[in-house]
Design a protein around this motif. Sequence first.
Motif, short mmCIF file in Angstrom:
data_model
loop_
_atom_site.label_atom_id
_atom_site.label_comp_id
_atom_site.label_asym_id
_atom_site.label_seq_id
_atom_site.Cartn_x
_atom_site.Cartn_y
_atom_site.Cartn_z
N PHE A 147 0.82 -1.21 0.00
CA PHE A 147 0.00 0.00 0.00
C PHE A 147 0.86 1.27 0.00
O PHE A 147 0.55 2.24 -0.71
N SER A 148 1.95 1.28 0.75
CA SER A 148 2.78 2.49 0.82
C SER A 148 3.51 2.73 -0.50
O SER A 148 3.58 3.87 -0.99
N LYS A 149 4.06 1.67 -1.14
CA LYS A 149 4.81 1.87 -2.37
C LYS A 149 3.90 2.12 -3.57
O LYS A 149 4.26 2.87 -4.48
N GLU A 150 2.70 1.52 -3.57
CA GLU A 150 1.75 1.84 -4.64
C GLU A 150 1.30 3.29 -4.54
O GLU A 150 1.15 3.99 -5.56
N GLY A 151 1.12 3.76 -3.29
CA GLY A 151 0.78 5.17 -3.09
C GLY A 151 1.87 6.09 -3.57
O GLY A 151 1.60 7.12 -4.22
N MET A 152 3.14 5.73 -3.30
CA MET A 152 4.27 6.54 -3.76
C MET A 152 4.36 6.52 -5.29
O MET A 152 4.68 7.54 -5.91
N TYR A 153 4.05 5.36 -5.89
CA TYR A 153 4.07 5.28 -7.36
C TYR A 153 3.06 6.26 -7.96
O TYR A 153 3.39 7.02 -8.87
N ARG A 154 1.84 6.24 -7.45
CA ARG A 154 0.78 7.08 -8.02
C ARG A 154 1.11 8.57 -7.87
O ARG A 154 0.88 9.37 -8.77
N TYR A 155 1.65 8.93 -6.73
CA TYR A 155 2.01 10.34 -6.48
C TYR A 155 3.17 10.75 -7.39
O TYR A 155 3.14 11.83 -8.01
N THR A 156 4.19 9.90 -7.49
CA THR A 156 5.38 10.23 -8.27
C THR A 156 5.08 10.26 -9.77
O THR A 156 5.55 11.15 -10.48
N ILE A 157 4.28 9.30 -10.26
CA ILE A 157 3.99 9.27 -11.70
C ILE A 157 3.14 10.47 -12.10
O ILE A 157 3.27 10.99 -13.21
N LYS A 158 2.29 10.95 -11.20
CA LYS A 158 1.49 12.15 -11.49
C LYS A 158 2.41 13.36 -11.65
O LYS A 158 2.26 14.16 -12.57
N CYS A 159 3.37 13.48 -10.74
CA CYS A 159 4.33 14.58 -10.84
C CYS A 159 5.18 14.45 -12.10
O CYS A 159 5.48 15.45 -12.76
N ALA A 160 5.55 13.22 -12.45
CA ALA A 160 6.36 13.00 -13.65
C ALA A 160 5.60 13.45 -14.89
O ALA A 160 6.17 14.06 -15.80
N ARG A 161 4.30 13.16 -14.95
CA ARG A 161 3.49 13.56 -16.10
C ARG A 161 3.31 15.08 -16.13
O ARG A 161 3.35 15.69 -17.20
N ASP A 162 3.11 15.68 -14.97
CA ASP A 162 2.96 17.13 -14.91
C ASP A 162 4.22 17.84 -15.37
O ASP A 162 4.15 18.89 -16.03
N LEU A 163 5.38 17.29 -15.00
CA LEU A 163 6.65 17.95 -15.29
C LEU A 163 7.31 17.43 -16.56
O LEU A 163 8.31 17.99 -17.01
#
Length: 326
Positions: A147-163
């Motif tokens: 749960f913690s690493k899937e949450g980090m994936y979703r947050y990080t990939i969103k930032c990656a797409r934004d940037l």
Amino acid sequence: MSCGIRNEIVENDFSEAGNNSRLSRAVRVTKLAVFVNVSLTIFKFAAGVLGGSAAMVADAVHSLSDLLTDFAVILGFQAAEKPEDSTHNYGHGKIETLAAVFVGLMLFAVGFEIFLSGLQKVLSVAGGAELSAPGWIAFAAAVISIFSKEGMYRYTIKCARDLGSNALAANAWHQRSDAFSSVGTALGTGGAILLGGSWAVLDPLAAVVLSFFIFKVAGEIFYKNINELLEASLDPETCCKIEGLIRSTDGVVDCHKLKTRKIGNVVAADVHIEVDCKLNIVEAHDISTRVEKRLRKACGNNGYFSIHVEPFPDSVHGMFHQGTDQ
């Protein structure tokens, strides 16, 4: 019209973000990942040792490798955001791509370590050795990690797409590969605990199976970013969109010799445009400027665009390929 750059790892829309805000956001999300990975590494090592789980110890090593890639991404971003200078006329964006290549290599190393460790235990069982079933603490650690690493994936990939960042996207997939690893660990430890006896082999077997998922992700990340370092062109669909945008610009008769590439998170393109041979140099320059403005609007103001103007000898004054500037 926009030129959406297709990317197996992340869809880059090249939306504008200031260099400082881009850097600060990337560092912020990566520092959060550092905190999560430090906590998980300590917890999973303890759970693996106390619970006697080979898969959980391998999972902890995976989380430890995440820390190295987190630091690589932070350093890569800080270096990539440096402005152009006399020795780097196109900026330092390739450093960000290099950081993504490093993440891919680290994933390969992690996958190989997990594969080798699990395989050795499976072979030992096949040779007659017995494995003790892991404890419930190992299973609990795996569930928390998922749960913690899937949450980090979703947050990080969103930032990656934004940037529009390949390095952040690669790091996001590194986070998700840890979640995948923990899924296998949970299945393996849970099965070994519930079934016991010879079924304890499910624990290292799960580690072997999941190493192949890690190899797949590592291969995709490595291939895409090493391709960029080798000056690969943008995908054909995007090149067609760019050509269409240029040809639809008022005053452009045709275009050819389009060359494209990426420099970090920005687009670079060289193209020859043809204009009516009866135009004077000022009028031809104005058309070139219109093309450049439209490219910057579609692909980002930080891009590098070189436009060479050529006379079109067969054109007739006033019979241009008309288009509407956007």
